[in-house]
Motif scaffolding. Structure first.
Motif, PDB file in Angstrom:
ATOM      1  N   ARG A 117       0.845  -1.197   0.000  1.00  0.00           N
ATOM      2  CA  ARG A 117       0.000   0.000   0.000  1.00  0.00           C
ATOM      3  C   ARG A 117       0.880   1.247   0.000  1.00  0.00           C
ATOM      4  O   ARG A 117       2.005   1.243   0.484  1.00  0.00           O
ATOM      5  CB  ARG A 117      -0.908   0.050   1.249  1.00  0.00           C
ATOM      6  CG  ARG A 117      -1.940  -1.046   1.354  1.00  0.00           C
ATOM      7  CD  ARG A 117      -3.046  -0.916   0.336  1.00  0.00           C
ATOM      8  NE  ARG A 117      -4.130  -1.847   0.593  1.00  0.00           N
ATOM      9  CZ  ARG A 117      -4.133  -3.128   0.225  1.00  0.00           C
ATOM     10  NH1 ARG A 117      -3.079  -3.641  -0.395  1.00  0.00           N
ATOM     11  NH2 ARG A 117      -5.176  -3.903   0.489  1.00  0.00           N
ATOM     12  N   TRP A 118       0.340   2.342  -0.532  1.00  0.00           N
ATOM     13  CA  TRP A 118       0.973   3.643  -0.403  1.00  0.00           C
ATOM     14  C   TRP A 118       0.554   4.224   0.936  1.00  0.00           C
ATOM     15  O   TRP A 118      -0.629   4.206   1.289  1.00  0.00           O
ATOM     16  CB  TRP A 118       0.540   4.571  -1.530  1.00  0.00           C
ATOM     17  CG  TRP A 118       1.168   4.233  -2.855  1.00  0.00           C
ATOM     18  CD1 TRP A 118       0.663   3.440  -3.823  1.00  0.00           C
ATOM     19  CD2 TRP A 118       2.454   4.683  -3.316  1.00  0.00           C
ATOM     20  NE1 TRP A 118       1.534   3.353  -4.877  1.00  0.00           N
ATOM     21  CE2 TRP A 118       2.637   4.107  -4.601  1.00  0.00           C
ATOM     22  CE3 TRP A 118       3.441   5.510  -2.793  1.00  0.00           C
ATOM     23  CZ2 TRP A 118       3.794   4.336  -5.354  1.00  0.00           C
ATOM     24  CZ3 TRP A 118       4.581   5.739  -3.537  1.00  0.00           C
ATOM     25  CH2 TRP A 118       4.748   5.159  -4.798  1.00  0.00           C
ATOM     26  N   TYR A 143      -1.237   6.773  11.353  1.00  0.00           N
ATOM     27  CA  TYR A 143      -0.941   7.705  10.274  1.00  0.00           C
ATOM     28  C   TYR A 143      -1.839   8.939  10.379  1.00  0.00           C
ATOM     29  O   TYR A 143      -3.054   8.813  10.542  1.00  0.00           O
ATOM     30  CB  TYR A 143      -1.175   7.049   8.918  1.00  0.00           C
ATOM     31  CG  TYR A 143      -0.221   5.916   8.602  1.00  0.00           C
ATOM     32  CD1 TYR A 143       1.155   6.086   8.736  1.00  0.00           C
ATOM     33  CD2 TYR A 143      -0.696   4.681   8.147  1.00  0.00           C
ATOM     34  CE1 TYR A 143       2.034   5.054   8.429  1.00  0.00           C
ATOM     35  CE2 TYR A 143       0.174   3.652   7.835  1.00  0.00           C
ATOM     36  CZ  TYR A 143       1.537   3.836   7.983  1.00  0.00           C
ATOM     37  OH  TYR A 143       2.409   2.822   7.690  1.00  0.00           O
ATOM     38  N   PRO A 144      -1.279  10.147  10.260  1.00  0.00           N
ATOM     39  CA  PRO A 144      -2.110  11.350  10.316  1.00  0.00           C
ATOM     40  C   PRO A 144      -2.864  11.608   9.019  1.00  0.00           C
ATOM     41  O   PRO A 144      -3.834  12.351   9.007  1.00  0.00           O
ATOM     42  CB  PRO A 144      -1.099  12.463  10.593  1.00  0.00           C
ATOM     43  CG  PRO A 144       0.165  11.969   9.974  1.00  0.00           C
ATOM     44  CD  PRO A 144       0.156  10.482  10.183  1.00  0.00           C
ATOM     45  N   THR A 145      -2.401  10.983   7.931  1.00  0.00           N
ATOM     46  CA  THR A 145      -3.106  11.066   6.654  1.00  0.00           C
ATOM     47  C   THR A 145      -3.090   9.683   6.019  1.00  0.00           C
ATOM     48  O   THR A 145      -2.313   8.806   6.412  1.00  0.00           O
ATOM     49  CB  THR A 145      -2.441  12.072   5.681  1.00  0.00           C
ATOM     50  OG1 THR A 145      -1.173  11.551   5.247  1.00  0.00           O
ATOM     51  CG2 THR A 145      -2.231  13.420   6.324  1.00  0.00           C
ATOM     52  N   GLY A 182       2.565   9.850  12.927  1.00  0.00           N
ATOM     53  CA  GLY A 182       1.338  10.215  13.626  1.00  0.00           C
ATOM     54  C   GLY A 182       1.590  10.509  15.101  1.00  0.00           C
ATOM     55  O   GLY A 182       2.542   9.991  15.699  1.00  0.00           O
ATOM     56  N   ALA A 183       0.737  11.334  15.681  1.00  0.00           N
ATOM     57  CA  ALA A 183       0.889  11.700  17.088  1.00  0.00           C
ATOM     58  C   ALA A 183       0.652  10.504  18.005  1.00  0.00           C
ATOM     59  O   ALA A 183       1.239  10.411  19.078  1.00  0.00           O
ATOM     60  CB  ALA A 183      -0.078  12.829  17.422  1.00  0.00           C
ATOM     61  N   ASP A 184      -0.198   9.570  17.601  1.00  0.00           N
ATOM     62  CA  ASP A 184      -0.537   8.428  18.440  1.00  0.00           C
ATOM     63  C   ASP A 184      -0.017   7.119  17.868  1.00  0.00           C
ATOM     64  O   ASP A 184      -0.483   6.046  18.229  1.00  0.00           O
ATOM     65  CB  ASP A 184      -2.055   8.343  18.631  1.00  0.00           C
ATOM     66  CG  ASP A 184      -2.795   8.256  17.302  1.00  0.00           C
ATOM     67  OD1 ASP A 184      -2.122   8.278  16.237  1.00  0.00           O
ATOM     68  OD2 ASP A 184      -4.036   8.171  17.317  1.00  0.00           O
ATOM     69  N   VAL A 197      -7.305  13.321   5.655  1.00  0.00           N
ATOM     70  CA  VAL A 197      -6.632  14.027   6.750  1.00  0.00           C
ATOM     71  C   VAL A 197      -7.343  13.584   8.022  1.00  0.00           C
ATOM     72  O   VAL A 197      -8.524  13.880   8.222  1.00  0.00           O
ATOM     73  CB  VAL A 197      -6.706  15.553   6.575  1.00  0.00           C
ATOM     74  CG1 VAL A 197      -6.115  16.251   7.794  1.00  0.00           C
ATOM     75  CG2 VAL A 197      -5.958  15.978   5.318  1.00  0.00           C
ATOM     76  N   LEU A 198      -6.599  12.865   8.870  1.00  0.00           N
ATOM     77  CA  LEU A 198      -7.203  12.218  10.032  1.00  0.00           C
ATOM     78  C   LEU A 198      -6.811  12.864  11.350  1.00  0.00           C
ATOM     79  O   LEU A 198      -7.405  12.550  12.389  1.00  0.00           O
ATOM     80  CB  LEU A 198      -6.800  10.735  10.050  1.00  0.00           C
ATOM     81  CG  LEU A 198      -7.089   9.965   8.742  1.00  0.00           C
ATOM     82  CD1 LEU A 198      -6.445   8.591   8.779  1.00  0.00           C
ATOM     83  CD2 LEU A 198      -8.591   9.861   8.516  1.00  0.00           C
TER      84      LEU A 198
END
Length: 243
Positions: free
Chosen positions: A120-121, A132-134, A127-129, A148-149
């Motif tokens: 996967r790409w 992935y943040p995106t 990420g802060a936790d 955008v998560l």
């Protein structure tokens, strides 16, 4: 007497001629002379030296070093729009995408899911936790979906995760209301390059702390050929996900 004069004159002429034919003293042989000596040797009749053209200054040799990679923009500085997220443009393949540094190919991303095609790409942003943040989905058409998560990126008008619904609607009077999802509401902006979708959620069902106004909880960019009318909040349905 006249013959003697003729003889003397003739001798003088001969002396002058001989004096003119004599070589003058070379400056190099005169230690008091500052004049550089000049060679009187005749050059040999050798074949002419081949002419070598000097390299053109306008055409320097190509560098063998790889070009320096573009620095990764700070996550909080990314601007999201209907065209993409920062330099990551919707509809452009990774290899030619201006935001190529923002994503990478992970060949074993979904190997734990028993997927026969686990590659996967994924984003290169941490990420802060730990997540992935995106998220991103890539097909033969290029980048077709960007999520955008986590809070950080915003629109040019300042809307991002955490913006309340009233501000979202006031900022974009042409905002389209989609079909409500199980735990969120869907809104989008349409542009010539794609869609910018917002999902909002309040404190209903305890999904947000009591008293939290309905606000943006996630955003995504979709290609112009996609249908933006779907909700993914509080699910594992993300761009390029393993499910």
């Amino acid at each position: 007497m006249r013959d003697r004069a003729h003889v003397l004159v003739g001798a003088s002429v001969v002396a002058l001629v001989l004096a003119g034919c004599a070589s003058p003293e070379s400056p190099a042989d005169d230690p008091t002379s500052n004049t550089p000596s000049r060679s009187t040797a005749t050059p040999r009749s050798a074949s002419p030296t081949p002419t070598v053209e000097a390299p053109k200054s306008a055409d320097p040799p190509a560098s063998t070093e790889a070009p320096a990679a573009e620095p990764l923009p700070a996550f909080e500085d990314l601007v999201i729009s209907t065209a993409g997220l920062g330099p990551l443009v919707i509809g452009v393949p990774p290899e030619s995408n201006p935001g190529a540094a923002m994503i990478r190919w992970s060949p074993d991303e979904c190997v734990d899911m028993g997927d026969g095609d686990p590659g996967r790409w994924v984003t290169t942003y941490p990420g802060a936790d730990g997540g992935y943040p995106t998220a991103v989905e890539v097909t033969g058409s290029g980048v077709v979906w960007i999520d955008v998560l986590q809070a950080g990126p915003r629109t040019a008008e300042g809307v991002g995760i955490g913006t309340d619904l009233a501000t979202l609607q006031a900022t974009y009077p042409n905002l389209v209301a989609g079909t409500p999802g199980p735990v969120s509401n869907v809104w989008w902006l349409a542009g010539p390059d794609g869609y910018l979708v917002f999902e909002t959620q309040g404190d209903k069902d305890g999904l947000q702390p009591a008293g939290t106004p309905e606000q943006v909880i996630l955003m995504r960019v979709l290609s112009p050929s996609a249908d933006p009318d779907f909700a993914t909040a509080n699910s594992d349905w993300v761009a390029g996900g393993c499910l």
